[in-house]
Design an enzyme around this catalytic site. Structure first.
Site, PDB file in Angstrom:
ATOM      1  N   TYR A  39      -0.936  -1.659 -11.962  1.00  0.00           N
ATOM      2  CA  TYR A  39      -2.390  -1.665 -12.128  1.00  0.00           C
ATOM      3  C   TYR A  39      -2.869  -1.023 -13.426  1.00  0.00           C
ATOM      4  O   TYR A  39      -3.984  -0.519 -13.488  1.00  0.00           O
ATOM      5  CB  TYR A  39      -3.086  -1.012 -10.908  1.00  0.00           C
ATOM      6  CG  TYR A  39      -2.693  -1.655  -9.599  1.00  0.00           C
ATOM      7  CD1 TYR A  39      -3.106  -2.950  -9.298  1.00  0.00           C
ATOM      8  CD2 TYR A  39      -1.870  -0.996  -8.682  1.00  0.00           C
ATOM      9  CE1 TYR A  39      -2.731  -3.557  -8.111  1.00  0.00           C
ATOM     10  CE2 TYR A  39      -1.485  -1.601  -7.494  1.00  0.00           C
ATOM     11  CZ  TYR A  39      -1.920  -2.882  -7.217  1.00  0.00           C
ATOM     12  OH  TYR A  39      -1.545  -3.486  -6.045  1.00  0.00           O
ATOM     13  N   PRO A  89       4.895  -4.787  -0.941  1.00  0.00           N
ATOM     14  CA  PRO A  89       4.756  -3.655  -1.860  1.00  0.00           C
ATOM     15  C   PRO A  89       4.563  -4.126  -3.300  1.00  0.00           C
ATOM     16  O   PRO A  89       5.250  -5.035  -3.752  1.00  0.00           O
ATOM     17  CB  PRO A  89       6.097  -2.926  -1.719  1.00  0.00           C
ATOM     18  CG  PRO A  89       7.057  -3.993  -1.317  1.00  0.00           C
ATOM     19  CD  PRO A  89       6.275  -4.991  -0.500  1.00  0.00           C
ATOM     20  N   GLY A  90       3.609  -3.551  -3.989  1.00  0.00           N
ATOM     21  CA  GLY A  90       3.427  -3.849  -5.411  1.00  0.00           C
ATOM     22  C   GLY A  90       3.715  -2.585  -6.191  1.00  0.00           C
ATOM     23  O   GLY A  90       4.753  -2.429  -6.838  1.00  0.00           O
ATOM     24  N   ARG A  91       2.795  -1.613  -6.049  1.00  0.00           N
ATOM     25  CA  ARG A  91       2.903  -0.349  -6.757  1.00  0.00           C
ATOM     26  C   ARG A  91       4.260   0.339  -6.533  1.00  0.00           C
ATOM     27  O   ARG A  91       4.835   0.879  -7.464  1.00  0.00           O
ATOM     28  CB  ARG A  91       1.792   0.584  -6.245  1.00  0.00           C
ATOM     29  CG  ARG A  91       1.687   1.903  -6.960  1.00  0.00           C
ATOM     30  CD  ARG A  91       0.756   2.854  -6.184  1.00  0.00           C
ATOM     31  NE  ARG A  91      -0.358   2.194  -5.578  1.00  0.00           N
ATOM     32  CZ  ARG A  91      -1.599   2.145  -6.088  1.00  0.00           C
ATOM     33  NH1 ARG A  91      -1.866   2.761  -7.204  1.00  0.00           N
ATOM     34  NH2 ARG A  91      -2.559   1.514  -5.440  1.00  0.00           N
ATOM     35  N   GLY A 115       0.775  -1.240   0.000  1.00  0.00           N
ATOM     36  CA  GLY A 115       0.000   0.000   0.000  1.00  0.00           C
ATOM     37  C   GLY A 115       0.804   1.286   0.000  1.00  0.00           C
ATOM     38  O   GLY A 115       0.227   2.372   0.068  1.00  0.00           O
ATOM     39  N   CYS A 136     -15.693   4.285 -26.781  1.00  0.00           N
ATOM     40  CA  CYS A 136     -17.005   4.906 -26.934  1.00  0.00           C
ATOM     41  C   CYS A 136     -17.593   5.216 -25.581  1.00  0.00           C
ATOM     42  O   CYS A 136     -18.561   4.562 -25.151  1.00  0.00           O
ATOM     43  CB  CYS A 136     -17.908   3.993 -27.737  1.00  0.00           C
ATOM     44  SG  CYS A 136     -17.325   3.889 -29.409  1.00  0.00           S
TER      45      CYS A 136
END
Ligand code: LLP
Length: 463
Positions: A421, A321-323, A278, A391
């Site tokens: 992401y 941690p990812g982001r 996070g 669209c």
């Protein structure tokens, strides 16, 4: 919600009053190192380059839209998390941010572990050679097939998310004649935001087992009695894109409180605590993320202090941690298709991708930066909205951005900090094919996830 039709005005287009926008940046060609990957720079002609390669060449070779990922930057960030936490803690990269076999290999080489949350992520991890014992398996509704595959593979831990799952995993492990190492994910009643947190008595969301009402304590009680499970710790993940450590502080305080109650009730000191992921990154120059070593120091201090107060030996800490690892390492390169000035409002810049390659703006009102990439320009700044080709009027990539006034069809523009992401949440909306991910390093570019083709789409459509 009003359902009546009436003549629209700027008000309805969400146009803010003049003077609301912060002044345009003094130099539209400048690249803020906070939001761009490590090796991104402009060459002597002013063209954006990554890993020493000019984006015009990249666009020619790989097409647009495409995600370009700076491999050295990815490795450096992974390593800095690893070294910040040292040998007494574990870093699990959260694969949901972006996962591919190349990424798994980099993580393996840099000494990180991996958090997966589906059978697909597990298969990717295993097929690229991540040792099973370095994999954590997450998810709030793992299927029995997924659980079986994870247990059979010998994953290092399964993070249990419900009372049903405690029984399911125990049963499957026993059937397979093994004891599965597990953590229990609890919700500590902390909702973390960027600069604040609010404590809630009852958390109204689907993950974890609430600490409130003694539910987490009951989950521990049950897990400890089941032969198929080896309970190794408690897990807490409080949210995403967080800059402020105070949410983690409350979470650690409450998790350690549970560890103390477990010791008092069962005479067992659980050896591990996972504080989830996070940690925030900079999407615009206004964001100020913390460095991994500051985060490691703060988290370790919080847990140690809380454990000392509870007279518990400090458990082994892990984080996910990812982001913060992959987010800043990539940018999306688009070609401008149309430039449409709307008098008194703003200029709409349409690119060849959109909400299918970056849903975050539409979904979370996320903010992004953007820069003219194929050249520099001294033209006056113009207020733009970068939109896609789908669209849907909510198909916005960058809501408010300044780009040079001479921007024209055929120009390449780049949106930084799209490593996390974006590809992992990409869709085929409008039957648009998903862009490739190209890793760039030391003057070499290589596709790690190829562009989809219309044949790929048709292959799934069995007629
Ligand atoms: N660990 C657990 C248990 C998680 O649920 C998550 C993210 C992470 C770690 C990694 O969080 P990170 O460090 O990447 O923030 N799609 C959203 C983010 C959803 C995050 C879900 N869980 C977005 O685009 O902002």
């Amino acid at each position: 919600m009003s359902r009546s039709a009436h003549p629209a005005g700027p008000r309805h287009a969400d146009v803010l009053p003049e003077g609301h926008y912060s002044a345009p940046p003094t130099d539209l060609n400048a690249l803020d190192s906070k939001v761009w990957a490590e090796t991104v720079t402009r060459d002597t002609d002013g063209v954006l380059t990554v890993g020493g390669i000019d984006v015009r060449r990249l666009a020619e070779e790989f097409g647009t839209p495409a995600y370009f990922l700076d491999e050295d930057d990815f490795r450096a960030r992974a390593r800095s998390w690893r070294t910040a936490f040292g040998d007494d803690a574990d870093v699990f990269y959260a694969g949901k941010a972006f996962l591919s076999r190349a990424v798994v290999r980099w993580l393996h080489e840099e000494g990180l572990n991996l958090d997966v949350c589906s059978g697909g992520e597990l298969a990717t991890a295993l097929s690229a050679g991540m040792p099973a014992e370095r994999i954590a398996f997450h998810g709030n509704n793992k299927s029995t097939d997924e659980i079986r595959r994870a247990v059979e593979a010998g994953v290092g831990r399964i993070v249990l998310d419900s009372f049903q799952e405690i029984v399911r995993v125990a049963h499957i492990a026993q059937e397979l004649g093994t004891r599965q190492r597990v953590q229990i994910r609890i919700t500590v009643g902390v909702e973390a935001h960027t600069h604040e947190f609010i404590a809630t008595a009852h958390e109204d969301q689907k993950f974890g087992i609430p600490l409130a009402g003694g539910q987490a304590a009951e989950a521990v009680r049950r897990a400890l009695t089941l032969d198929g499970l080896e309970l190794i710790g408690i897990h807490s993940h409080i949210g995403s894109q967080i800059f402020d450590m105070s949410g983690f502080e409350v979470a650690a305080h409450r998790v350690v409180g549970l560890l103390r109650d477990i010791r008092d009730e069962h005479g067992v000191e659980l050896p591990e605590i996972d504080l989830g992921g996070g940690l925030g990154i900079a999407y615009t120059s206004d964001d100020d993320p913390r460095e991994p070593h500051e985060i490691a120091k703060a988290l370790t201090e919080i847990v140690t202090r809380e454990c000392d107060a509870a007279r518990l030996a400090t458990p082994r800490i892990s984080v996910e941690p990812g982001r913060a690892i992959v987010g800043p390492t990539a940018f999306t390169l688009y070609e401008v298709g149309t430039v449409k000035p709307l008098d008194g409002l703003r200029t709409y810049v349409s690119v060849d991708g959109g909400m299918s390659d970056n849903i975050r703006t539409a979904l979370y009102d996320a903010e992004y930066s953007v820069a003219l990439a194929s050249r520099v320009s001294e033209a006056e700044p113009m207020l733009c909205r970068v939109v896609g080709k789908h669209c849907e009027s909510g198909d916005i990539v960058v809501k408010d951005a300044f780009l040079p006034g001479d921007l024209a069809p055929g120009d390449l523009i780049a949106v930084p900090a799209t490593g996390a992401y974006c590809r992992s949440m990409a869709s085929n909306y409008n039957h648009v094919v998903r862009p490739p991910v190209v890793a760039v390093r030391d003057g070499e570019a290589r596709v790690i996830v190829r562009r989809e083709t219309e044949e790929d789409l048709l292959r799934l459509d069995v007629g």
